[in-house]
Design a protein around this motif. Structure first.
Motif, short mmCIF file in Angstrom:
data_model
loop_
_atom_site.label_atom_id
_atom_site.label_comp_id
_atom_site.label_asym_id
_atom_site.label_seq_id
_atom_site.Cartn_x
_atom_site.Cartn_y
_atom_site.Cartn_z
N VAL A 26 -34.87 81.84 -52.77
CA VAL A 26 -35.58 81.34 -53.80
C VAL A 26 -35.80 80.02 -53.38
O VAL A 26 -34.81 79.24 -52.93
CB VAL A 26 -34.61 81.51 -55.05
N ALA A 27 -37.07 79.40 -53.67
CA ALA A 27 -37.31 78.15 -53.48
C ALA A 27 -36.65 77.33 -54.27
O ALA A 27 -36.13 77.50 -55.57
CB ALA A 27 -38.92 77.94 -53.60
N ILE A 28 -35.76 76.32 -53.77
CA ILE A 28 -35.12 75.46 -54.41
C ILE A 28 -35.83 74.23 -55.10
O ILE A 28 -36.76 73.52 -54.58
CB ILE A 28 -33.94 74.57 -53.54
N SER A 29 -35.73 74.08 -56.49
CA SER A 29 -36.25 73.06 -57.26
C SER A 29 -35.63 72.46 -58.46
O SER A 29 -34.39 73.22 -58.54
CB SER A 29 -37.63 73.90 -57.84
N TRP A 30 -35.71 71.48 -58.95
CA TRP A 30 -34.78 71.05 -59.99
C TRP A 30 -34.81 72.19 -61.20
O TRP A 30 -33.62 72.53 -61.38
CB TRP A 30 -35.58 69.84 -60.73
N ARG A 62 -30.52 63.77 -64.24
CA ARG A 62 -30.41 62.22 -64.03
C ARG A 62 -31.39 62.02 -62.73
O ARG A 62 -32.07 61.16 -62.69
CB ARG A 62 -29.11 61.73 -64.01
N GLU A 63 -31.13 62.98 -61.64
CA GLU A 63 -31.73 62.92 -60.37
C GLU A 63 -33.12 62.97 -60.59
O GLU A 63 -34.03 62.21 -60.23
CB GLU A 63 -31.26 63.60 -59.36
N MET A 64 -33.49 64.09 -61.46
CA MET A 64 -35.05 64.44 -61.90
C MET A 64 -35.62 63.07 -62.57
O MET A 64 -36.83 62.80 -62.18
CB MET A 64 -35.15 65.50 -62.70
N ARG A 65 -34.94 62.53 -63.53
CA ARG A 65 -35.22 61.41 -63.96
C ARG A 65 -35.75 60.22 -63.06
O ARG A 65 -36.77 59.46 -62.97
CB ARG A 65 -34.88 60.90 -65.09
N LEU A 66 -34.79 60.09 -62.19
CA LEU A 66 -34.96 58.90 -61.22
C LEU A 66 -36.27 59.21 -60.41
O LEU A 66 -36.81 58.46 -59.96
CB LEU A 66 -33.52 58.71 -60.44
#
Length: 86
Positions: A26-30, A62-66
């Protein structure tokens, strides 16, 4: 001490989620990572793993927001090419 344990457990759960996604090709995404973590804690009975899973989900968010902030220039100073020249 408890914080260190929870942090390590969250890292382990993140690793397990990434490994599962890779195994399933599976493609790794947030979104995929967050979904996998939610799925992992949905049927979990160990309270430590549930807390660690929730912590891991929060870390991903948090990493997604950054990353979004960096992508759209939110919260950072303009670089030399973006500064006004006059």
């Amino acid at each position: 001490m408890k914080n260190d344990f929870e942090e390590k457990m969250a890292d382990i759960m993140l690793g397990e989620a990434v490994t599962a996604l890779l195994d399933e090709e599976v493609a790794i995404s947030w979104a995929a990572l967050t979904d996998r973590l939610r799925s992992a804690i949905e049927h979990e009975t160990d309270e430590d793993r549930i807390r660690a899973g929730l912590r891991a989900i929060e870390e991903v968010r948090r990493e997604m927001r950054l990353r979004d902030g960096e992508k759209y220039g939110v919260g950072r100073a303009a670089g030399p090419t973006e500064q006004k020249l006059h």
